[in-house]
Motif scaffolding. Structure first.
Motif, PDB file in Angstrom:
ATOM      1  N   GLY A 276      -3.360  27.212  -8.734  1.00 45.81           N
ATOM      2  CA  GLY A 276      -3.119  25.776  -8.704  1.00 45.81           C
ATOM      3  C   GLY A 276      -4.110  24.961  -9.525  1.00 45.81           C
TER       4      GLY A 276
ATOM      5  N   ASN B 284      -3.362  22.411 -12.717  1.00 43.59           N
ATOM      6  CA  ASN B 284      -3.719  20.991 -12.820  1.00 43.59           C
ATOM      7  C   ASN B 284      -4.635  20.711 -14.011  1.00 43.59           C
ATOM      8  OD1 ASN B 284      -2.147  20.049 -10.698  1.00 43.59           O
ATOM      9  ND2 ASN B 284      -3.704  20.576  -9.176  1.00 43.59           N
TER      10      ASN B 284
ATOM     11  N   GLU C 253      -0.054  14.511  -5.021  1.00 49.42           N
ATOM     12  CA  GLU C 253       0.720  15.460  -4.234  1.00 49.42           C
ATOM     13  C   GLU C 253       1.877  14.632  -3.658  1.00 49.42           C
ATOM     14  OE1 GLU C 253      -2.035  17.898  -1.495  1.00 49.42           O
ATOM     15  OE2 GLU C 253      -3.279  16.269  -2.210  1.00 49.42           O
TER      16      GLU C 253
ATOM     17  N   THR D 236      -3.444  19.321   2.504  1.00 48.35           N
ATOM     18  CA  THR D 236      -4.602  19.543   3.381  1.00 48.35           C
ATOM     19  C   THR D 236      -5.138  18.242   3.971  1.00 48.35           C
ATOM     20  OG1 THR D 236      -5.191  21.068   1.635  1.00 48.35           O
ATOM     21  CG2 THR D 236      -6.706  20.942   3.483  1.00 48.35           C
TER      22      THR D 236
ATOM     23  N   ASP E 237       1.687  17.286  -8.277  1.00 49.79           N
ATOM     24  CA  ASP E 237       0.995  18.516  -7.880  1.00 49.79           C
ATOM     25  C   ASP E 237       1.782  19.128  -6.719  1.00 49.79           C
ATOM     26  OD1 ASP E 237      -0.557  20.492  -6.828  1.00 49.79           O
ATOM     27  OD2 ASP E 237      -2.433  19.347  -6.838  1.00 49.79           O
TER      28      ASP E 237
ATOM     29  N   LYS F 231       0.877  29.088  -5.419  1.00 57.55           N
ATOM     30  CA  LYS F 231       1.181  29.488  -4.035  1.00 57.55           C
ATOM     31  C   LYS F 231       2.587  30.078  -3.841  1.00 57.55           C
ATOM     32  CE  LYS F 231      -2.181  26.218  -2.126  1.00 57.55           C
ATOM     33  NZ  LYS F 231      -3.165  26.802  -1.257  1.00 57.55           N
TER      34      LYS F 231
END
Ligand SMILES: Cc1ncc(COP(=O)(O)O)c(C=O)c1O
Length: 443
Positions: A118, A122, A213, A218, A246, A275
């Motif tokens: 990830g 980015n 996101e 998280t 993202d 992921k």
């Protein structure tokens, strides 16, 4: 310690790993890892045979569940045929995977740059946005995580950024729409008005991209208010700014759609993934771009490269994983089981005074605990913990439920292959655990 074929005990594994490796984002003496020996479906086992139901898909990544024979076979076959080819080679798996992703990703996104995860996705999204626009600034929110490398950690807003500062130049914050359980949510109109003001103050013409996101992971499973994603898209269009979604955590069915942006019909300019792309069977990330952005590099040098770009083993794992999502209808299962999860969460809200808020979209969920339902004082402070949250984490571990307990929250993010009975099993452990936190509430 010599290398033998004898298996080690759980305690020996923990001891060796603690002695010779660093565990991430932790004070090393405080870490108490679970030794893991094998896994299948939604469960994993310690070497001594203690079983855990995985209610976080490890790091929200084992989306199809563990030990799927179809993916294992594809990896084995690829390893036997061609285990590696350098990034300047063209391979069948690289070609097939990129064509498949072009089908699955929204709008006219149809070109991909493959990475190892990830953060690298980015990093490359940021660099592509800068090269394409000729501008340098990147806007991002505080309540965010974008990865542990220099650029990705600079645009990250959560406390993991602090140790990496000052980071890369040219980043700034755009407003969050959620401010913690006590302060709550902004309206779409308010947050977009403040976002546009910030763009004006920064100088919109200097801004290459905004990275978000689509559903914050998280930092709280924060589902944006209706119209926010469409409004952000419109603001970016108005000012010639690229929108980077993202989707490292939200991609591949987590929210009940292939990609979270589909929930709002928004097409980002760049999309980062990792992921769930391989369900972590082999590490792989990618950044996808809209057609006109890829076209920019037809006659202009693309600055970007990685030895393991388009790694054949990882591409084979991704292709097989995507087939599993399709064959087993896992995106649909995420949506259906998400509804079951909603019912179970509402039941907890009714019966447990310490449950301050619950949220989920598909199988992307969180429970926030409060000391007091009226004042909504969180059961642990921002970036901190409390004896009650620690006791809850300990209970989950003893009872064989694995999830991340963070600040005043814990996550409910099982593999997307979970069934109703397994969901009930996990929620019954949660139900009993919440008796501990209920005792800390002010009646
Ligand atoms: C939204 C998001 N972006 C980026 C990353 C970084 O991915 P990786 O750890 O694979 O570099 C993560 C990891 O948790 C993530 O959740």
């Amino acid at each position: 310690m010599s290398t033998t074929t004898e298996s080690l005990t759980g305690a020996e594994i923990v001891d060796l790993c603690k002695r010779h490796t660093l565990f991430e984002w932790s004070v090393q003496s405080a870490i108490d890892p679970v030794p893991v020996a094998r896994a299948k479906g939604v469960y994993f086992w310690t070497p001594e045979g203690k079983r855990f139901i995985d209610f976080n898909s490890q790091l929200m990544c084992v989306n199809i569940g563990y030990g799927d024979e179809r993916v294992i076979r594809a990896i084995n076959e690829q390893a036997a045929t061609l285990s590696y080819a350098g990034p300047y080679m063209a391979t069948e798996v690289r070609g097939r995977l990129s064509a498949k992703l072009a089908e699955l990703t929204p709008g006219d996104i149809d070109v991909f740059f493959f990475t190892n995860g990830g953060a690298e996705s980015n990093e490359n999204a940021i660099r592509i946005a800068r090269m394409f626009t000729g501008r340098h600034k990147i806007g991002a929110r505080y309540r965010s995580y974008h990865g542990g490398t220099a650029g990705a950690l600079t645009v990250t807003g959560d406390p993991r950024r602090w140790g990496a500062e000052p980071g890369i130049p040219g980043t700034f914050r755009i407003p969050d729409y959620y401010h913690g359980i006590q302060k709550g949510w902004d309206t779409t109109e308010d947050v977009l008005t403040r976002t546009e003001e910030i763009l004006e103050l920064e100088g919109a013409k200097t801004v290459a991209a905004i990275i978000v996101e689509p559903v914050v992971g998280t930092n709280g499973i924060l589902i944006p208010p209706d119209g926010y994603m469409q409004g952000l898209r419109a603001l970016c269009d108005k000012h010639g700014i690229l929108l980077i979604a993202d989707e490292v955590m939200t991609g591949f069915g987590r929210t009940g759609e292939w990609f979270a942006v589909n929930n709002w019909g928004v097409v980002p300019d760049l999309i980062s993934m990792a992921k769930g792309l391989t369900s972590a069977y082999v590490q792989l990330g990618a950044v996808g771009m809209r057609h006109h952005i890829a076209d920019h590099f037809r006659n202009i040098f693309f600055y970007g490269g990685l030895t393991y770009n388009s790694h054949p083993l990882a591409c084979a794992a991704a292709l097989a994983t995507i087939s599993v999502y399709e064959e087993d209808n896992l995106i649909e299962n995420s949506r259906r089981m998400g509804k079951v999860m909603r019912g179970l969460m509402e039941d907890l809200e009714r019966r447990h005074p310490s449950v301050g808020a619950t949220r989920n979209i598909g199988l992307f969920g969180i429970i926030e605990l409060a000391r007091d339902r009226e004042t909504r004082e969180p059961l642990a402070p921002f970036n901190g913990t409390s004896p009650e949250m620690q006791a809850l984490g300990k209970f989950f571990r003893e009872e064989g439920l694995y999830t991340i307990v963070r600040w005043n929250t814990f996550f409910t993010n099982p593999p997307l292959c979970i069934n109703e009975a397994e969901l009930q099993e996990a929620f019954s452990i949660i139900d009993r655990g919440l008796e501990i936190t209920d005792r800390a509430t002010k009646a």
